[in-house]
Design an enzyme around this catalytic site. Structure first.
Site, PDB file in Angstrom:
ATOM      1  N   LYS A 183     -13.955  -5.213  -4.015  1.00 27.13           N
ATOM      2  CA  LYS A 183     -14.851  -3.923  -4.260  1.00 27.13           C
ATOM      3  C   LYS A 183     -13.922  -3.088  -5.252  1.00 27.13           C
ATOM      4  CE  LYS A 183     -18.702  -3.135  -1.437  1.00 27.13           C
ATOM      5  NZ  LYS A 183     -19.461  -2.911  -0.173  1.00 27.13           N
TER       6      LYS A 183
ATOM      7  N   LYS B  49       0.801  -0.992   0.109  1.00 27.71           N
ATOM      8  CA  LYS B  49      -0.019  -0.009  -0.023  1.00 27.71           C
ATOM      9  C   LYS B  49       0.891   1.225  -0.094  1.00 27.71           C
ATOM     10  CE  LYS B  49      -4.383  -1.911   2.047  1.00 27.71           C
ATOM     11  NZ  LYS B  49      -5.280  -1.929   3.083  1.00 27.71           N
TER      12      LYS B  49
ATOM     13  N   LYS C 233      -8.692 -12.052  -6.439  1.00 28.95           N
ATOM     14  CA  LYS C 233      -9.419 -12.088  -5.335  1.00 28.95           C
ATOM     15  C   LYS C 233     -10.839 -10.938  -5.519  1.00 28.95           C
ATOM     16  CE  LYS C 233      -9.408 -11.125  -0.473  1.00 28.95           C
ATOM     17  NZ  LYS C 233      -8.630 -10.965   0.927  1.00 28.95           N
TER      18      LYS C 233
END
Ligand code: SF4
Length: 329
Positions: free
Chosen positions: A197, A111, A194
């Site tokens: 959203k 990230k 995976k």
């Protein structure tokens, strides 16, 4: 009865990936363990967000969890920010967590590499996770394999704190064990990774029957099945794995047979899956509709009171041992 803790981010309505990968398992576990489940909204603010949207997503997650079968009379369900002891314990744990351990976390590296300016909250995120779990002195944590590294950090934190403020023969914080989620990772409808959203490859748990079919019909299958007469390999197809989650065992066997012998086409296979998904999802949608009529039931105040009582006991003991409060004895 041993105690489990697990958290989920307030991402709004659940999608079937997190329903099958986590929440369905929680529903099964709530009868076997003293279960504490938390909507971890503090974890959701390490990236930019809209406050009004977060409020909405938190409510929607509560609706999804309750509709899925989390039963507040058998499990403690609450929102993290309503129990301030989570962040209090996190600060304490910051003082016993080696910086190198945090910098090594794969999620932090992934990230932070994508952000121009990295906030301290992103680095310290696993310390808050350790506080979430250890605040309730949970013995086990239901997790997927991708979360094992964070759980290991919680064990490091527990050991670090115990080494300074407890004794080897009477550690205060248990080192929480992983209770691996039995369902394998659910892939997205695009078959690329995976279900998530952010990838736009999900089916919402509360979407209507027509919406589910509109997403299922074009979903990726075994690329070897170009024509209906081409045999396929069910194991490489996400639709087959969804059958395993939603269809009875005899149907799963039939899917494998019909796929590998090209006895049916993918649309037919998906129609059967859709029908079996409906069997499970119709009652969940109905419960969600009822809950939306009763906002007080979704506020989770009872769960927060119950969680806080345990959290306050832990914090009182921790502060006393650390010289942050007057000794009670
Ligand atoms: S028949 Fe079913 S399992 Fe086989 S590739 Fe098509 S959708 Fe997948």
């Amino acid at each position: 009865m041993s105690r489990i803790f697990s958290g989920i981010q307030p991402s709004g309505e659940l999608h079937i990936g997190n329903y099958l990968g986590a929440v369905k398992n929680w529903v099964a576990l709530q009868g076997q363990f003293e279960s504490i489940f938390c909507i971890v909204d503090y974890h959701a603010i390490t990236v930019a967000y809209e406050p009004a949207a977060l409020r909405q997503r938190r409510r929607e997650m509560a609706v999804s969890l309750l509709a899925s079968g989390i039963d507040p009379s058998r499990a403690t369900l609450f929102v993290q920010s309503t129990v301030p002891e989570h962040t209090e314990l996190q600060w304490i744990f910051n003082t016993v967590t080696p910086l190198g351990e945090l910098e090594r976390q794969t999620q932090f590296k992934d990230k932070s590499g994508r952000q121009e300016s990295v906030m301290a909250g992103l680095l310290n995120y696993p310390v808050l996770q350790a506080a979430d779990i250890l605040l309730y002195r949970a013995d086990s944590v239901p997790v997927g394999e991708d979360q094992l590294q964070h759980l290991e950090l919680s064990r490091v934190v527990a050991r670090g704190w115990n080494a300074r403020y407890a004794t080897d023969d009477a550690p205060y914080f248990p080192e929480p064990k992983a209770l691996l989620t039995p369902t394998r990772r659910i892939m997205g409808l695009d078959g690329q990774g995976k279900m998530s959203k952010s990838m736009g490859n999900t089916i919402g748990l509360l979407e209507s029957s027509d919406e589910v079919w509109a997403k299922l019909r074009p979903a990726m299958t075994d690329p070897a099945r170009v024509r209906k007469t081409d045999p396929g390999t069910p194991e490489v197809c996400n639709i087959y794995h969804l059958h395993k989650a939603f269809s009875p065992p005899e149907t799963v066997d039939e899917v494998a047979r019909n796929c590998s012998t090209a006895a049916w086409g993918c649309v037919e296979c998906k129609r059967v899956l859709h029908a079996n998904m409906e069997t499970e999802l119709v009652p969940i949608r109905a419960r969600a509709a009822e809950l939306r009529e009763r906002p007080a039931d979704v506020a989770l105040a009872t769960g927060a009171r119950r969680a806080r009582a345990t959290a306050q006991e832990t914090i009182a003991e921790v502060k006393e041992r650390m010289g942050l409060a007057e000794a009670a004895r």
